[in-house]
Design a protein around this motif. Structure first.
Motif: not given
Length: 218
Positions: A116-117, A124-126, A130-133, A153-154
């Protein structure tokens, strides 16, 4: 009515008139964008079947495209609220823009590892990642890379994937990618960026190439 009240009334009438003119002008622009972008999606993806869910008037939509091999492409298209003259300066200040999120779930291939990058300023995407993983994010390696679009961030399992992600992020299009992901658990690859007519083919082909790199036949 005193002079000040008269000036205020005139200003209010002028603003109302300008708002109406602005609304209809921007509405035509947004309708044209939504139509042209949707036509481009269907011409590039060439689905066997399609389904749309409108999110609201001029807001955007969710789309599911079924391919001939049974794979699915999912699209979330949202627009910036530029049709409101009063809200337009706020939207500009908040850097609101048209956004497309495109995901591909292949029917005959499986994602073999997570990567993931996320662009550093895309909070919002971060948060969504974090919520998905969940706790899975803690098992992934983490690093930061620098591109012409800024810092990303990778999160990754295999260091070899980082170079390929960097290659995609440094695209020759004037198109900053906000997030690109491969989810092993969901068996899906995803890309999110600014939505512009004329970029769908590049996005879709980039997503398919990314999927080939990070999946195997089943």
């Amino acid at each position: 009515m005193d002079l000040l009240d008269a000036y205020a009334l005139i200003a209010l009438m002028a603003l109302s008139s300008a708002s109406v003119v602005w609304y209809f002008k921007m509405r035509r622009k947004m309708i044209k964008f939504l139509r042209d972008f949707t036509v481009e999606l269907e011409e590039v993806i060439r689905p066997r079947d399609k389904e749309y869910l409108l999110l609201g008037y001029l807001v955007g939509y969710k789309a599911t495209y079924t391919l001939t091999d049974g794979s699915n492409v999912y699209v979330l298209l949202t627009t910036a609220p530029i049709h409101s003259l009063l809200y337009y300066p706020i939207a500009k200040a908040l850097k609101r823009e048209n956004i497309v999120e495109m995901a591909l779930r292949l029917n005959n291939r499986a994602v073999i590892r997570d990567i993931h990058a996320v662009k550093d300023d895309q909070k919002r995407y971060k948060y969504l990642l974090e919520k998905d993983l969940g706790d899975e994010i803690n098992r992934l390696n983490r690093s930061r890379i620098y591109t012409k679009w800024g810092i990303y961030e990778i999160y990754y399992e295999d260091p070899r994937d980082v170079n390929y992600i960097q290659y995609i992020l440094n695209n020759d299009k004037n198109l900053p990618i906000y997030k690109i992901s491969a989810y092993k658990k969901l068996n899906m690859v995803e890309i999110a960026t600014r939505a512009e007519v004329g970029t769908v083919e590049y996005l879709y082909e980039s997503l398919r190439e990314f999927a080939k790199k990070i999946t195997k036949s089943t």
